[in-house]
Structures are given as C-alpha cells and as structure tokens.
Design an enzyme around this catalytic site. Structure first.
Site, PDB file in Angstrom:
ATOM      1  N   ARG A  39     -14.031-107.836   4.585  1.00 12.38           N
ATOM      2  CA  ARG A  39     -12.737-108.350   5.075  1.00 12.38           C
ATOM      3  C   ARG A  39     -12.236-109.541   4.255  1.00 12.38           C
ATOM      4  O   ARG A  39     -11.034-109.733   4.115  1.00 12.38           O
ATOM      5  CB  ARG A  39     -12.858-108.757   6.530  1.00 12.38           C
ATOM      6  CG  ARG A  39     -12.956-107.546   7.453  1.00 12.38           C
ATOM      7  CD  ARG A  39     -12.619-107.971   8.849  1.00 12.38           C
ATOM      8  NE  ARG A  39     -12.849-106.898   9.798  1.00 12.38           N
ATOM      9  CZ  ARG A  39     -12.852-107.080  11.125  1.00 12.38           C
ATOM     10  NH1 ARG A  39     -12.634-108.264  11.622  1.00 12.38           N
ATOM     11  NH2 ARG A  39     -13.053-106.078  11.925  1.00 12.38           N
ATOM     12  N   ASP A 152      -3.121-114.742  21.935  1.00 14.91           N
ATOM     13  CA  ASP A 152      -4.270-114.381  21.096  1.00 14.91           C
ATOM     14  C   ASP A 152      -4.389-115.414  19.976  1.00 14.91           C
ATOM     15  O   ASP A 152      -3.380-115.978  19.547  1.00 14.91           O
ATOM     16  CB  ASP A 152      -4.087-112.979  20.492  1.00 14.91           C
ATOM     17  CG  ASP A 152      -5.405-112.364  20.059  1.00 14.91           C
ATOM     18  OD1 ASP A 152      -5.910-111.457  20.772  1.00 14.91           O
ATOM     19  OD2 ASP A 152      -5.958-112.786  19.017  1.00 14.91           O
TER      20      ASP A 152
HETATM   21  C1  LIG Z   1     -11.387-106.619  21.185  1.00 19.40           C
HETATM   22  S1  LIG Z   1      -9.875-107.456  21.413  1.00 19.40           S
HETATM   23  C2  LIG Z   1      -9.592-107.208  23.133  1.00 19.40           C
HETATM   24  C3  LIG Z   1      -8.143-106.909  23.460  1.00 19.40           C
HETATM   25  C4  LIG Z   1      -7.856-106.619  24.926  1.00 19.40           C
HETATM   26  N1  LIG Z   1      -8.133-107.766  25.752  1.00 19.40           N
HETATM   27  C5  LIG Z   1      -8.634-105.413  25.395  1.00 19.40           C
HETATM   28  O1  LIG Z   1      -9.622-105.557  26.117  1.00 19.40           O
HETATM   29  O2  LIG Z   1      -8.278-104.299  25.033  1.00 19.40           O
HETATM   30  C6  LIG Z   1     -10.415-109.162  21.345  1.00 19.40           C
HETATM   31  C7  LIG Z   1      -9.306-110.140  21.044  1.00 19.40           C
HETATM   32  O3  LIG Z   1      -9.776-111.483  21.289  1.00 19.40           O
HETATM   33  C8  LIG Z   1      -9.151-112.326  20.358  1.00 19.40           C
HETATM   34  N2  LIG Z   1      -9.884-113.606  20.239  1.00 19.40           N
HETATM   35  C9  LIG Z   1     -11.066-113.854  19.625  1.00 19.40           C
HETATM   36  N3  LIG Z   1     -11.348-115.158  19.664  1.00 19.40           N
HETATM   37  C10 LIG Z   1     -10.336-115.768  20.330  1.00 19.40           C
HETATM   38  C11 LIG Z   1     -10.046-117.122  20.681  1.00 19.40           C
HETATM   39  N4  LIG Z   1     -10.856-118.129  20.332  1.00 19.40           N
HETATM   40  N5  LIG Z   1      -8.902-117.372  21.342  1.00 19.40           N
HETATM   41  C12 LIG Z   1      -8.050-116.371  21.685  1.00 19.40           C
HETATM   42  N6  LIG Z   1      -8.262-115.079  21.372  1.00 19.40           N
HETATM   43  C13 LIG Z   1      -9.395-114.774  20.706  1.00 19.40           C
HETATM   44  C14 LIG Z   1      -9.161-111.510  19.072  1.00 19.40           C
HETATM   45  O4  LIG Z   1      -8.214-111.967  18.138  1.00 19.40           O
HETATM   46  C15 LIG Z   1      -8.864-110.099  19.586  1.00 19.40           C
HETATM   47  O5  LIG Z   1      -7.518-109.749  19.471  1.00 19.40           O
END
Ligand SMILES: C[S@@+](CC[C@H](N)C(=O)[O-])C[C@H]1O[C@@H](n2cnc3c(N)ncnc32)[C@H](O)[C@@H]1O
Length: 290
Positions: A39, A152
């Site tokens: 990445r 996010d």
């Molecule tokens: C796997 S996705 C889950 C999306 C959705 N909640 C679902 O369950 O389908 C995880 C998300 O968490 C976000 N994320 C990771 N660390 C974070 C942080 N410190 N603050 C806010 N969002 C975060 C990532 O950018 C990503 O878009």
C-alpha cells in the site's frame, strides 16, 4: 514483488506501526507486513524517496497535513456493505418504534428529535442502511428532527460517502424491496435518493482525537472499527460513547468485537447490541464516586 519495489525492513515496519498507532490507534500485526509494503510503495516512490525510513522521517518532520492524511488513508481497511450484520438494523427499527410511541419524546426545533452516529462509517453503506431501514418502515420520520452523522478517519471514504453513488454490484444480496430504495442514474451505478441524503452529515473524525459532535445520541454504530485497536484504546472509546448516549439507547459493535459491558455503563442485550444503562446503575458511576 516487482523489481522496482522498495523493500520494507523489520525496523522500518516497526516505525510505520508506531506511527499509525499514534495517528489513528490502529495496531498492525505482523501479518500485515506485505499489505503495508504494497500500500505504501507507490506513495513513497511518488514522493521521490527511496526507502521507507526516508518516508517515515519525512512524516515525522515537515510533512504537510495532506501528506500525513495520505499515510493514514493508505493504512485503513474500509470493507463494508449495505445491510451488513443486518440484525442490528432490525433491532434499531424496533427501538425507534418504541421511541415514536412515547408520549413525550425529546424535542429539537419544536420536533421530536432522533440522532444516530455511524462512527467509522467507511464509504457510507452503514449510515445509508440506517436511513433506508428507518425511513422505509416509518415514513412519518420526515416530520421529525432526524439526523444521521457519518464519520471516519479516512478522508477519502468520507468523500465517497457524501456522494452517495455506488456500483450496481453493491446491490448483491439485497432484497428487491431494499434495492428499490436506490435511484439508477446509469446502468452501472446506483444512487441514494436526495430525501435520504438530506438526513446525513458526513465528516472526517479520528476517534483517537477530539470529537466535535453534538449528542446525545439515540444509537451509535461503531462496527468493525475497534477491532483494529488495542484493549486500552477500545475501553477508552466505549467509555466516551457511553457519555454521549441517552439512557436506554444503544451501541452496536461488530460481530467479532466485544466489551466488558457493565464496567463501561452498558448491558448486553443481544448479539453485539449494548444498551446504555442509567448512570446510577453503572460501574462507571461507582468508580467515579469511589
Ligand atoms: C472495516 S471498516 C467498517 C465500516 C462499517 N462500520 C462496517 O461495519 O461496515 C472500518 C473503518 O474504520 C475506520 N477507522 C479506523 N481507525 C479509525 C479511527 N481512529 N477513527 C475513525 N475511524 C477509524 C477506517 O477508516 C474504516 O473505514
């Protein structure tokens, strides 16, 4: 590995891990090494740098806010889909039905108030599912002061979420009724209709930092997000959610996530569904007054 790929040493991987943990709370296990290298490779080369060490030095000193954000965006995992872990939406629909039946609902702007936060909303499928599930069942919510906040840490996914345009392939697995909620601007794309997009506010928000959000909320969805955090970070975040939830309202987390409910002011009500207890019922309160 392509010939011109920059190699990632153990020490460089550790520096990257430290950096993303500090920036976004994300703990990267050893298994993520190949993914991290692939990445970041393009980004490092685009900066004209020849090693990951030089890239982390650049991030540590002198990188712009945008450059630091590109690093974070590259290391998030954004997998999501409409109606993912769908029993949460059924539960929410039931709960909102109960709120609507209350004789004296909380009001804002002279209207009954409903606030839902999708924290870690990725490209928006989760908050739009909330909107579709609730408006599909209760069209009278259009007379409520009803808002959904989607946030996010990854700025790119927040932009996608705000557009509300997706590939037609994202309809896979949805019922005909669910699919019918979308507009079809082209043969390959689907779009969330304006009356649902109007309910939304999308903004970047890092759960590790300040939360400029206006509670209290009637539900918080934070699903498949804290799975990337260590236990101490998870606990801190769940405590902060508890402080923003109305008594009796709900926190929904991902199916592979868990928490020590009672210590944090919740009780487990269903699979990964936590109800916010009244403050005097919680261990949190006992700790505070000890
Ligand atoms: C796997 S996705 C889950 C999306 C959705 N909640 C679902 O369950 O389908 C995880 C998300 O968490 C976000 N994320 C990771 N660390 C974070 C942080 N410190 N603050 C806010 N969002 C975060 C990532 O950018 C990503 O878009």
């Amino acid at each position: 590995m392509a010939d011109d790929e920059i190699k990632l040493s153990d020490r460089e991987f550790d520096r990257i891990r430290e950096r993303i943990y500090k920036d976004a709370g994300i703990s990267l296990g050893d298994a993520k090494r190949v993914l991290v290298a692939s990445r970041l490779n393009k980004i490092v080369r685009a900066k004209g740098l020849d090693s990951f060490d030089a890239y982390v030095d650049f991030l540590d000193r002198g990188a712009s806010r945008e450059d630091r954000q590109v690093f974070i965006n590259a290391l998030t995992t954004n997998l999501t889909r409409f109606y993912r872990e769908d029993h949460h939406f059924d539960h929410l629909v039931q709960y909102v039905g109960q709120l609507m039946a209350r004789p004296n609902p909380l009001k804002a702007n002279g209207k009954p108030r409903l606030r839902i936060w999708s924290a870690g909303c990725s490209t928006g499928q989760e908050p739009y599912t909330i909107a579709m599930a609730l408006m599909g069942k209760y069209p009278q919510l259009k007379n409520w002061d009803f808002r959904i906040l989607g946030t996010d840490v990854d700025t790119q996914v927040v932009e996608t979420a705000a557009r509300g345009v997706y590939s037609v392939n994202d309809l896979e697995g949805l019922s005909d009724k669910q699919a019918a909620m979308f507009e079809r601007p082209t043969a390959d794309t689907i779009r969330v209709p304006d009356h649902l997009r109007r309910l939304m506010t999308f903004k970047p928000l890092n759960l590790m930092g300040k939360w400029p959000v206006k509670g209290p909320f009637d539900a918080i969805f934070c699903r498949n997000v804290t799975i990337y955090f260590d236990k101490a970070t998870q606990t801190r975040i769940f405590e902060r959610f508890a402080a923003l939830l109305n008594e009796g309202s709900y926190l929904y987390i991902g199916h592979s996530e868990s928490m020590k409910a009672e210590e944090l002011g919740f009780c487990l009500e269903g699979k990964t569904i936590y109800r916010r207890l009244a403050v005097q019922q919680t261990g949190m309160q006992q700790r505070m007054s000890a």
